[in-house]
Design a protein around this motif. Sequence first.
Motif, mmCIF file in Angstrom:
data_model
loop_
_atom_site.group_PDB
_atom_site.id
_atom_site.type_symbol
_atom_site.label_atom_id
_atom_site.label_comp_id
_atom_site.label_asym_id
_atom_site.label_seq_id
_atom_site.Cartn_x
_atom_site.Cartn_y
_atom_site.Cartn_z
ATOM 1 N N PRO A 548 54.114 64.430 147.781
ATOM 2 C CA PRO A 548 52.969 64.574 146.875
ATOM 3 C C PRO A 548 51.669 64.147 147.558
ATOM 4 O O PRO A 548 51.678 63.598 148.662
ATOM 5 N N GLU A 549 50.546 64.361 146.872
ATOM 6 C CA GLU A 549 49.260 64.075 147.487
ATOM 7 C C GLU A 549 49.106 62.594 147.817
ATOM 8 O O GLU A 549 48.502 62.246 148.833
ATOM 9 N N ALA A 550 49.619 61.722 146.962
ATOM 10 C CA ALA A 550 49.480 60.282 147.193
ATOM 11 C C ALA A 550 50.637 59.566 146.511
ATOM 12 O O ALA A 550 51.170 60.043 145.503
ATOM 13 N N PRO A 551 51.053 58.427 147.050
ATOM 14 C CA PRO A 551 52.109 57.649 146.391
ATOM 15 C C PRO A 551 51.540 56.930 145.173
ATOM 16 O O PRO A 551 50.326 56.740 145.033
ATOM 17 N N ASP A 552 52.424 56.530 144.285
ATOM 18 C CA ASP A 552 52.001 55.735 143.133
ATOM 19 C C ASP A 552 51.655 54.304 143.544
ATOM 20 O O ASP A 552 50.885 53.631 142.853
ATOM 21 N N GLU A 553 52.206 53.884 144.674
ATOM 22 C CA GLU A 553 51.968 52.515 145.120
ATOM 23 C C GLU A 553 52.312 52.420 146.595
ATOM 24 O O GLU A 553 53.210 53.122 147.090
ATOM 25 N N LYS A 554 51.577 51.586 147.292
ATOM 26 C CA LYS A 554 51.871 51.318 148.692
ATOM 27 C C LYS A 554 52.275 49.866 148.852
ATOM 28 O O LYS A 554 51.741 48.988 148.181
ATOM 29 N N ALA A 555 53.222 49.633 149.735
ATOM 30 C CA ALA A 555 53.645 48.279 150.070
ATOM 31 C C ALA A 555 53.781 48.196 151.576
ATOM 32 O O ALA A 555 53.493 49.161 152.295
ATOM 33 N N ASP A 556 54.220 47.074 152.059
ATOM 34 C CA ASP A 556 54.330 46.864 153.494
ATOM 35 C C ASP A 556 55.403 47.768 154.083
ATOM 36 O O ASP A 556 56.599 47.501 153.959
ATOM 37 N N GLY A 557 54.969 48.856 154.714
ATOM 38 C CA GLY A 557 55.906 49.744 155.394
ATOM 39 C C GLY A 557 56.598 50.751 154.518
ATOM 40 O O GLY A 557 57.449 51.505 155.010
ATOM 41 N N VAL A 558 56.289 50.834 153.211
ATOM 42 C CA VAL A 558 56.957 51.786 152.329
ATOM 43 C C VAL A 558 55.928 52.435 151.403
ATOM 44 O O VAL A 558 54.872 51.867 151.112
ATOM 45 N N LEU A 559 56.262 53.636 150.958
ATOM 46 C CA LEU A 559 55.521 54.331 149.909
ATOM 47 C C LEU A 559 56.399 54.367 148.670
ATOM 48 O O LEU A 559 57.607 54.603 148.760
ATOM 49 N N ARG A 560 55.806 54.147 147.504
ATOM 50 C CA ARG A 560 56.583 54.104 146.268
ATOM 51 C C ARG A 560 56.146 55.242 145.342
ATOM 52 O O ARG A 560 54.946 55.455 145.142
ATOM 53 N N PHE A 561 57.154 55.933 144.814
ATOM 54 C CA PHE A 561 56.930 57.037 143.888
ATOM 55 C C PHE A 561 57.702 56.759 142.610
ATOM 56 O O PHE A 561 58.831 56.246 142.648
ATOM 57 N N ARG A 562 57.098 57.120 141.481
ATOM 58 C CA ARG A 562 57.735 56.889 140.178
ATOM 59 C C ARG A 562 58.318 58.188 139.645
ATOM 60 O O ARG A 562 57.711 59.251 139.754
ATOM 61 N N LEU A 563 59.488 58.057 139.047
ATOM 62 C CA LEU A 563 60.145 59.163 138.360
ATOM 63 C C LEU A 563 60.606 58.688 136.995
ATOM 64 O O LEU A 563 61.051 57.544 136.847
ATOM 65 N N GLU A 564 60.496 59.568 136.001
ATOM 66 C CA GLU A 564 61.048 59.297 134.677
ATOM 67 C C GLU A 564 62.230 60.236 134.464
ATOM 68 O O GLU A 564 62.088 61.454 134.529
ATOM 69 N N ILE A 565 63.380 59.643 134.255
ATOM 70 C CA ILE A 565 64.607 60.433 134.113
ATOM 71 C C ILE A 565 65.136 60.223 132.701
ATOM 72 O O ILE A 565 65.469 59.092 132.315
ATOM 73 N N SER A 566 65.202 61.283 131.961
ATOM 74 C CA SER A 566 65.697 61.195 130.585
ATOM 75 C C SER A 566 67.196 60.944 130.583
ATOM 76 O O SER A 566 67.904 61.208 131.565
ATOM 77 N N ALA A 567 67.677 60.423 129.462
ATOM 78 C CA ALA A 567 69.113 60.155 129.318
ATOM 79 C C ALA A 567 69.899 61.445 129.484
ATOM 80 O O ALA A 567 69.588 62.474 128.877
#
Length: 705
Positions: A548-567
């Motif tokens: 994607p264009e940008a991660p939801d969050e950056k941390a030390d050495g990792v990119l974080r992406f959020r997903l919502e998964i329905s039941a």
Amino acid sequence: MTGSLRPLVAGSLVSCAVVVLAAGMPTALAQGPIAREVEMPIEAITLYRSGVGGFVRSAVIDGDATARLTFETDQINDILKSMTVLDFGGGTVGAIAYAADEPLARRLESFGLDISDQPSTTDIFTRIRGTDVRLETGDGQMVGTVLGTESRMVGLPGVEHAQSQSFVNLVTAAGISSIRVSDVRSFEILDDQLADELQQALSALAHHRAERTKAVDLELRGNPGNDRTVGVFYVHEMPVWKMTYRLVLDNTDEPEGEDDAPRGKSTLQGFAIVENTTDADWQAVRLSLAAGRPVSFEMDLYEPVFLDRPDVALPLLAGAPPQMYATSLLDLGGLAEDLHEVNNEPHQTPGRMRILQMTPSVVAPRAMTAETDRMGEALGQSAATASQQGEQFFLTLDQPISLERRQSAMLPVIVDEIQAERLSIYARSNGRHPMRGAKITNTADLTLLPGPIAVYDGASYAGDAVIPHVTAGADQLLSYAVDIDVLAEVDREPQTRVERLRIIDGLLERTNTNTFTTTYTFTNRDQHLDRDLIVEHRPEPRYELAEPEAPDEKADGVLRFRLEISAGEGESLEVVETRQTSSRLELLAVSTEYLGQLRSEGRVSDEVLNAYREAARLNGRIQAAEREIEATEQERREITQDQSRIRDNLARLDRDSTLFLRYTRKLNEQEDRLETIAEELERWREDKADREADLREYLRDLDVS
């Protein structure tokens, strides 16, 4: 510092003396001993995470007194390095006295019989030469004076070769006798003084082995009838204090309220684990815990240091006349003025003595008002106050503690609400399942220090987690269990695509786009609960994120992406990373077919393709010249080989024979052809050089995109 220790911090340094013995400079020792002893209990302790603890003792004193502090022997070096004594009532601090710790080997060497190197029986006989002894052997007793020892080669029964044996020589009434040392069952030193020296050496050895504690005596002098506070601060080795937490998660899976305020106010309880490894009970001690790591080291200040001095032979030369030396720059007459100048200089002047005036600071964390939200009656409230002192963070317990010697305690220091959001967290190292976890926001007014967290889901134990330093207001992910209801699959596909080709300086420059596509696929098999999932993606080195264009969050050495998964549903995440690289190769190293394929894909221009074709044509002319040269060279080699055969035959033929004449005519024809071949080779080589020059000229300024 609070309570009875506040005057200690607020006061000023009157005198902090370390005993210095110098000629003509009297010390506190000259005033005579002080008989009255006072107790100085421990009132405050600060434990540091660098493996040391700071201790504060204080007492109210009237007149002269002596305070005796006892420490373990291995703590004395830290005490000598850090101890600071403060008198806030106009008194003075005299000598800080302690028993010297002369090296054991040096002490043993000082006795009449040196046993510092664990001498053998033969060595002992050697060291007591001239001493009367009584020997007990298999043949009876023998009394005499030790003359010395010697080694002899002695043949033993059943042994093929002689062996070295030690003998002691005694001067007896019957003459000199030699006794084999191995035959001596026991012996007695008849010199009472030397025997007593041996006993003293053995006693010193036993005492050194059993000695565990040392006493440090503080001489405190002041006027009678004037109560004053005296404090002592010192640092010595202590176990590192540790933090452990309990996180009780709120039921964040329930729907949000009518005000749409998100749920997630959970409870965090923190305990500090401390150990009293000293030999003193802590009674109503003010305890502070420092999160900083000040520099701390060990240095041997306790054991006396003796320098090896050269052993100079007695001079026996003729007498020499006396010599005069220049007067020292620091003379005794101007000592006071010089010391005054040195102490007022900002830096030490070379060639002068400098006396440092230290103003010690006995520091305990200052109490700071920190509001804490009221928790449930079951958990109570925070039992410590947070503060910042310089670069260090402190937790000071609100109530004094008592802890017996050699005991440990787990002290509750934090009870506060904390924002917690339930999450599932996935990284490639997790394998087939993500982890159940939470994103906590440190809403407490203090820093959370590293330690384990036992996580409770309501009243049920959910798992364990570990956190690093979390400053106030910061977010931190933690995971405590495997989310077995969610399946994860990861597919990674590398790809290289040629973006464009250009010709520059006769080289073919190729620009590639390298792509790493990572596809995460998750299946939520839980039919009742949705999942908020965070994917921790570790990017490829030197690659840039394209999708994607940008991660939801950056941390030390990792990119974080959020997903919502329905039941009962599934979701995918595709992470595309790209990196452009370029390389150069010889223009004619690629094939026409390869360039034609790239041209059909629109990645090569007609100009590049036409330039390549022209270069290939010019290169073909060079290759044609090379083929002509090679064919002509081959013909010359064949003629030369045939001439060798003909000359060999001519050597065996009659000169008048027909075959001889025939071979002669053929040799003449071949020689004519060899001359022609030489001319042709010269022309072809010149032609090849011209064609190579044409290709170089064409490529020299060629710049086509």
